[in-house]
Design an enzyme around this catalytic site. Sequence first.
Site, mmCIF file in Angstrom:
data_model
loop_
_atom_site.group_PDB
_atom_site.id
_atom_site.type_symbol
_atom_site.label_atom_id
_atom_site.label_comp_id
_atom_site.label_asym_id
_atom_site.label_seq_id
_atom_site.Cartn_x
_atom_site.Cartn_y
_atom_site.Cartn_z
ATOM 1 N N ASN A 213 15.906 17.110 -38.581
ATOM 2 C CA ASN A 213 15.302 16.208 -37.560
ATOM 3 C C ASN A 213 15.726 16.242 -36.529
ATOM 4 O O ASN A 213 15.563 15.005 -35.456
ATOM 5 C CB ASN A 213 13.862 15.355 -38.327
ATOM 6 C CG ASN A 213 14.773 13.909 -38.925
ATOM 7 O OD1 ASN A 213 15.923 14.216 -39.246
ATOM 8 N ND2 ASN A 213 14.103 13.185 -39.574
ATOM 9 N N ASP B 54 12.655 28.994 -38.904
ATOM 10 C CA ASP B 54 10.693 29.575 -39.630
ATOM 11 C C ASP B 54 10.386 29.044 -39.032
ATOM 12 O O ASP B 54 10.522 27.895 -38.292
ATOM 13 C CB ASP B 54 11.610 28.596 -41.029
ATOM 14 C CG ASP B 54 11.436 27.016 -41.002
ATOM 15 O OD1 ASP B 54 12.598 26.758 -40.085
ATOM 16 O OD2 ASP B 54 10.634 26.147 -41.589
ATOM 17 N N HIS C 127 13.246 26.399 -45.165
ATOM 18 C CA HIS C 127 13.536 25.809 -43.865
ATOM 19 C C HIS C 127 15.163 26.279 -43.799
ATOM 20 O O HIS C 127 15.751 26.382 -41.989
ATOM 21 C CB HIS C 127 13.691 24.430 -43.570
ATOM 22 C CG HIS C 127 12.738 23.444 -43.055
ATOM 23 N ND1 HIS C 127 12.057 23.938 -42.126
ATOM 24 C CD2 HIS C 127 12.914 22.536 -43.269
ATOM 25 C CE1 HIS C 127 12.102 22.848 -40.776
ATOM 26 N NE2 HIS C 127 12.174 21.610 -41.935
ATOM 27 N N ASN D 10 10.239 19.907 -37.194
ATOM 28 C CA ASN D 10 10.571 19.191 -36.360
ATOM 29 C C ASN D 10 12.018 19.551 -35.700
ATOM 30 O O ASN D 10 12.141 18.615 -34.606
ATOM 31 C CB ASN D 10 11.078 17.571 -37.393
ATOM 32 C CG ASN D 10 9.782 17.452 -37.878
ATOM 33 O OD1 ASN D 10 8.601 16.525 -37.317
ATOM 34 N ND2 ASN D 10 9.771 17.145 -39.599
#
Length: 193
Positions: free
Chosen positions: A73, A98, A25, A119
């Site tokens: 997020n 990513d 991530h 997100n």
Amino acid sequence: MPGNQPVQLVAGLGNPGPKYTETRHNAGFWFVDALARRHGGTFRQENKFAGESARISLGGQEVWLLKPQTFMNRSGQSVKLLATFYKIPVESILVVHDELDLPPGEVRLKRGGGHGGHNGLRDIMAHLGKEFLRLRLGVGHPGHKDQVVDYVLQRPSRDEEADILRAIDHGLDVMSEVIAGELERAMHKLHSK
């Protein structure tokens, strides 16, 4: 496609803290770190932008680099703070993230589109709309959507990591075109690799 404005802000997405540094991530953070290293930029914590920022010069143009420190997020909050402060239009922002829908080693450049369940992108769209550029770094897919959260928060295998780093290098190689707003040229170079 909106006019090809020069890029003034490159925001790499990831999660702050050592626990997440080497996870899939954080590929966006890996990219902007590499871009800063290549062009002599140094990241500093900027509380007013809820992130770490650096400045580089590329092709005679000043460019801001940003690593939001808000967790994935809430990435849009940080991107919007810097963009608003420096009056950077959304069309002049490149977000590096990513991408589950591309295998490790693939890298794609595009403007606009949906968030695909990402997100970080979802939050940036909520704050800025969707006309920003994206550099999508393939990390592969675990095969089932129920496994996605664990997958992106894990470190890739050594081979996958090498593939992701190679994709980052390919992305870095077209940054001068991207920054200059020469998107068709950048896409041609990048997507024909």
